[in-house]
Design an enzyme around this catalytic site. Sequence first.
Site, PDB file in Angstrom:
ATOM      1  CE  LYS A  35      -3.643   2.237   2.698  1.00 31.12           C
ATOM      2  NZ  LYS A  35      -4.663   2.103   3.702  1.00 31.12           N
ATOM      3  CB  THR A 126       4.932 -10.595  16.205  1.00 25.74           C
ATOM      4  OG1 THR A 126       5.971  -9.960  17.526  1.00 25.74           O
ATOM      5  CG2 THR A 126       3.345 -10.511  16.668  1.00 25.74           C
ATOM      6  CG  ASP A 127       8.941 -11.769  20.346  1.00 23.76           C
ATOM      7  OD1 ASP A 127       8.354 -10.883  19.821  1.00 23.76           O
ATOM      8  OD2 ASP A 127      10.074 -11.694  20.411  1.00 23.76           O
ATOM      9  CD  GLU A 128       6.079  -6.603  19.729  1.00 20.44           C
ATOM     10  OE1 GLU A 128       4.712  -6.170  20.665  1.00 20.44           O
ATOM     11  OE2 GLU A 128       7.023  -6.388  20.160  1.00 20.44           O
ATOM     12  CE1 TYR A 149       2.572  -5.261  15.240  1.00 27.04           C
ATOM     13  CE2 TYR A 149       3.461  -5.774  16.878  1.00 27.04           C
ATOM     14  CZ  TYR A 149       3.317  -6.010  15.643  1.00 27.04           C
ATOM     15  OH  TYR A 149       4.093  -6.956  15.197  1.00 27.04           O
ATOM     16  CE  LYS A 153       1.464  -9.423  12.895  1.00 33.32           C
ATOM     17  NZ  LYS A 153       2.387  -9.754  11.181  1.00 33.32           N
TER      18      LYS A 153
HETATM   19  P1  NAD Z   1       7.267  -2.613   8.177  1.00 32.80           P
HETATM   20  O1  NAD Z   1       6.700  -1.033   8.463  1.00 32.80           O
HETATM   21  O2  NAD Z   1       8.264  -1.949   8.201  1.00 32.80           O
HETATM   22  O3  NAD Z   1       6.135  -2.253   6.574  1.00 32.80           O
HETATM   23  C1  NAD Z   1       5.071  -3.249   6.530  1.00 32.80           C
HETATM   24  C2  NAD Z   1       4.696  -2.667   5.492  1.00 32.80           C
HETATM   25  O4  NAD Z   1       3.542  -3.373   4.934  1.00 32.80           O
HETATM   26  C3  NAD Z   1       4.955  -0.911   4.976  1.00 32.80           C
HETATM   27  O5  NAD Z   1       5.604  -1.558   3.133  1.00 32.80           O
HETATM   28  C4  NAD Z   1       3.869  -0.649   4.410  1.00 32.80           C
HETATM   29  O6  NAD Z   1       3.500  -0.045   3.133  1.00 32.80           O
HETATM   30  C5  NAD Z   1       3.355  -2.691   4.260  1.00 32.80           C
HETATM   31  N1  NAD Z   1       1.052  -2.359   4.216  1.00 32.80           N
HETATM   32  C6  NAD Z   1       0.879  -1.554   5.586  1.00 32.80           C
HETATM   33  N2  NAD Z   1      -0.407  -1.653   5.210  1.00 32.80           N
HETATM   34  C7  NAD Z   1      -0.651  -2.215   3.891  1.00 32.80           C
HETATM   35  C8  NAD Z   1      -2.139  -2.668   3.735  1.00 32.80           C
HETATM   36  N3  NAD Z   1      -3.427  -2.071   3.801  1.00 32.80           N
HETATM   37  N4  NAD Z   1      -1.676  -3.559   2.317  1.00 32.80           N
HETATM   38  C9  NAD Z   1      -1.074  -3.425   1.946  1.00 32.80           C
HETATM   39  N5  NAD Z   1       0.612  -3.333   2.230  1.00 32.80           N
HETATM   40  C10 NAD Z   1       0.195  -2.534   3.379  1.00 32.80           C
HETATM   41  O7  NAD Z   1       7.459  -3.258   9.039  1.00 32.80           O
HETATM   42  P2  NAD Z   1       8.251  -4.992   9.176  1.00 32.80           P
HETATM   43  O8  NAD Z   1       9.292  -4.400  10.423  1.00 32.80           O
HETATM   44  O9  NAD Z   1       8.880  -5.090   7.955  1.00 32.80           O
HETATM   45  O10 NAD Z   1       7.363  -6.337   9.779  1.00 32.80           O
HETATM   46  C11 NAD Z   1       7.210  -7.114   8.874  1.00 32.80           C
HETATM   47  C12 NAD Z   1       5.507  -8.170   9.305  1.00 32.80           C
HETATM   48  O11 NAD Z   1       6.602  -9.065  10.107  1.00 32.80           O
HETATM   49  C13 NAD Z   1       4.818  -7.447  10.201  1.00 32.80           C
HETATM   50  O12 NAD Z   1       3.298  -8.179  10.051  1.00 32.80           O
HETATM   51  C14 NAD Z   1       4.772  -7.421  11.338  1.00 32.80           C
HETATM   52  O13 NAD Z   1       4.082  -8.058  12.653  1.00 32.80           O
HETATM   53  C15 NAD Z   1       6.206  -8.406  11.515  1.00 32.80           C
HETATM   54  N6  NAD Z   1       7.015  -8.708  12.150  1.00 32.80           N
HETATM   55  C16 NAD Z   1       8.014  -7.969  12.200  1.00 32.80           C
HETATM   56  C17 NAD Z   1       8.997  -7.954  12.934  1.00 32.80           C
HETATM   57  C18 NAD Z   1      10.182  -6.619  13.277  1.00 32.80           C
HETATM   58  O14 NAD Z   1      11.272  -6.531  14.470  1.00 32.80           O
HETATM   59  N7  NAD Z   1      10.163  -5.710  13.042  1.00 32.80           N
HETATM   60  C19 NAD Z   1       9.767  -8.575  14.283  1.00 32.80           C
HETATM   61  C20 NAD Z   1       8.413 -10.055  14.711  1.00 32.80           C
HETATM   62  C21 NAD Z   1       7.680 -10.170  13.051  1.00 32.80           C
HETATM   63  O1  DAU Z   2       9.149  -8.739  19.058  1.00 29.93           O
HETATM   64  C1  DAU Z   2       8.828  -8.400  17.336  1.00 29.93           C
HETATM   65  C2  DAU Z   2       8.515  -7.005  18.115  1.00 29.93           C
HETATM   66  O2  DAU Z   2       9.832  -5.826  17.468  1.00 29.93           O
HETATM   67  C3  DAU Z   2       7.936  -6.994  16.515  1.00 29.93           C
HETATM   68  O3  DAU Z   2       6.125  -8.127  16.364  1.00 29.93           O
HETATM   69  C4  DAU Z   2       7.418  -5.149  16.658  1.00 29.93           C
HETATM   70  O4  DAU Z   2       6.761  -5.489  14.686  1.00 29.93           O
HETATM   71  C5  DAU Z   2       8.685  -4.944  16.328  1.00 29.93           C
HETATM   72  O5  DAU Z   2       8.765  -3.458  16.295  1.00 29.93           O
HETATM   73  C6  DAU Z   2       9.415  -5.027  17.235  1.00 29.93           C
HETATM   74  O6  DAU Z   2       8.258  -4.501  18.472  1.00 29.93           O
HETATM   75  P1  DAU Z   2       9.112  -3.895  19.825  1.00 29.93           P
HETATM   76  O7  DAU Z   2       7.732  -3.005  20.821  1.00 29.93           O
HETATM   77  O8  DAU Z   2       9.673  -4.792  20.632  1.00 29.93           O
HETATM   78  O9  DAU Z   2      10.594  -3.501  19.492  1.00 29.93           O
HETATM   79  P2  DAU Z   2      10.691  -1.147  19.171  1.00 29.93           P
HETATM   80  O10 DAU Z   2      11.587  -1.158  18.510  1.00 29.93           O
HETATM   81  O11 DAU Z   2       9.436   0.025  19.682  1.00 29.93           O
HETATM   82  O12 DAU Z   2      11.754  -1.174  20.850  1.00 29.93           O
HETATM   83  C7  DAU Z   2      11.593  -2.625  21.462  1.00 29.93           C
HETATM   84  C8  DAU Z   2      12.172  -2.384  22.462  1.00 29.93           C
HETATM   85  O13 DAU Z   2      13.231  -0.565  22.969  1.00 29.93           O
HETATM   86  C9  DAU Z   2      11.078  -2.044  23.635  1.00 29.93           C
HETATM   87  O14 DAU Z   2      11.778  -2.333  24.804  1.00 29.93           O
HETATM   88  C10 DAU Z   2      10.740  -0.429  23.514  1.00 29.93           C
HETATM   89  C11 DAU Z   2      12.480  -0.047  23.458  1.00 29.93           C
HETATM   90  N1  DAU Z   2      12.065   1.401  23.342  1.00 29.93           N
HETATM   91  C12 DAU Z   2      11.220   1.506  21.799  1.00 29.93           C
HETATM   92  C13 DAU Z   2      12.108   2.924  21.241  1.00 29.93           C
HETATM   93  C14 DAU Z   2      11.312   2.502  20.052  1.00 29.93           C
HETATM   94  C15 DAU Z   2      12.652   2.381  23.799  1.00 29.93           C
HETATM   95  O15 DAU Z   2      13.051   2.095  25.000  1.00 29.93           O
HETATM   96  N2  DAU Z   2      12.553   3.725  23.193  1.00 29.93           N
HETATM   97  C16 DAU Z   2      12.408   4.602  22.228  1.00 29.93           C
HETATM   98  O16 DAU Z   2      11.738   4.873  21.430  1.00 29.93           O
END
Ligand code: NAD
Ligand code: DAU
Length: 343
Positions: A35, A126-128, A149, A153
């Site tokens: 998107k 996700t592990d969350e 969130y 998920k």
């Molecule tokens: P991100 O936010 O970087 O990317 C998400 C992408 O999805 C974006 O490109 C966005 O434009 C697209 N998107 C959002 N809504 C949409 C819609 N309605 N239709 C089509 N596209 C859409 O996220 P990420 O960190 O790459 O995470 C990807 C997946 O992995 C997610 O499902 C997230 O829950 C999961 N995940 C992320 C992490 C992490 O640490 N980043 C860890 C475990 C799981």
């Molecule tokens: O565990 C998997 C998840 O990891 C994914 O499903 C999510 O998409 C991804 O965003 C991430 O979630 P978290 O909330 O764990 O990640 P975040 O990077 O936001 O934060 C990591 C840790 O750092 C968390 O304990 C919150 C803390 N934090 C985060 C931010 C943004 C801070 O202390 N300061 C900050 O500004």
Amino acid sequence: MKNLLVTGGAGFIGSNFTRYMLKKYPQYTLAVYDKLTYAGNLDNLRDIAADARMTFTQGDICDADAVRATLRKYRVDTIVNFAAESHVDRSILDADAFLRTNVIGTYTLLEAAKELGLERFHQISTDEIYGWVTKPAHETDPLIPRSPYAASKASGDLMVNAYYVTHGVPTTITRGSNTIGPYQYPEKAVPLFVTNALENKPLPLYGDGKQVRDWLYVTDHCEAVDLVLHRSKPGEAYNVGGDNERENVEVVKIILDTLDKPSDLVRRVADRSGHDRRYALALEKIRALGWQPRHSFEQALTETIRWYESNAWWWQKIKSGEYREYYEMQYGERLRMSEAVAV
Ligand code: NAD
Ligand code: DAU
């Protein structure tokens, strides 16, 4: 399996996965469907844009007609669903888009997979969804999500399982831990801390900084998804973790040391509401399939830091846009009320 639809392929993990699959499987095509929300970015695919095996379609996973048309156009046999609203802090500010994309969007894709008789629907989870844990969570543990969130998920996972059981859609799920690497939007802790440090700006550490996350390098995450797609039977879910549990304060310390920045950049700010203290995953199941992370924590973090150091063009563009409004809303008051903290 030859023709994959990669939803959310212009985001962080989805773009890395697309790059990884193009390289590993010369005979596959990858149709990226995204998107382009604030987190989607065609710059993430810039270096592979000329590859004729990859196509890009801008579209919403909640749009059933557009999803079907794209699946037909590219003769897709497999959906890998990375598309999501992914940031916990934004889900606290407003959960609406989280419910639409992460729940209704997942359902819409499952319906299409059912109707078109696809070979596989793979959900990136996700592990969350296990919530704050005191010991590593197993795949069979109850889902006790605690943020909007995580709840959205977990709902996606439940719907995936329902479509496997009720409709026989061949589904699989991977539940990844905190992933780091190139092209991660700088709202997430690691790219935010690294880019702020590079700009000599404060690093906002929530609460006491002793929350624990399990850090995973993005190509290790991609490799696990690839393995599950090819080796797992349908109906299964797998945890994917880096086996790298660290407190946030340790992560911040390594970032500052690696970049040779002073520790007084760190600011203790008001904690995230409902902040989970610890995520941890039991990894026996995915290990038995033949996967293990290739990157140690130090390697994963150092490679990530070096990438942001060398690719300021990528994140400076983002940080000069809509990001500023978000940053002020999320951190403005917090930083004005903050205190320096020794790390
Ligand atoms: P991100 O936010 O970087 O990317 C998400 C992408 O999805 C974006 O490109 C966005 O434009 C697209 N998107 C959002 N809504 C949409 C819609 N309605 N239709 C089509 N596209 C859409 O996220 P990420 O960190 O790459 O995470 C990807 C997946 O992995 C997610 O499902 C997230 O829950 C999961 N995940 C992320 C992490 C992490 O640490 N980043 C860890 C475990 C799981
Ligand atoms: O565990 C998997 C998840 O990891 C994914 O499903 C999510 O998409 C991804 O965003 C991430 O979630 P978290 O909330 O764990 O990640 P975040 O990077 O936001 O934060 C990591 C840790 O750092 C968390 O304990 C919150 C803390 N934090 C985060 C931010 C943004 C801070 O202390 N300061 C900050 O500004």
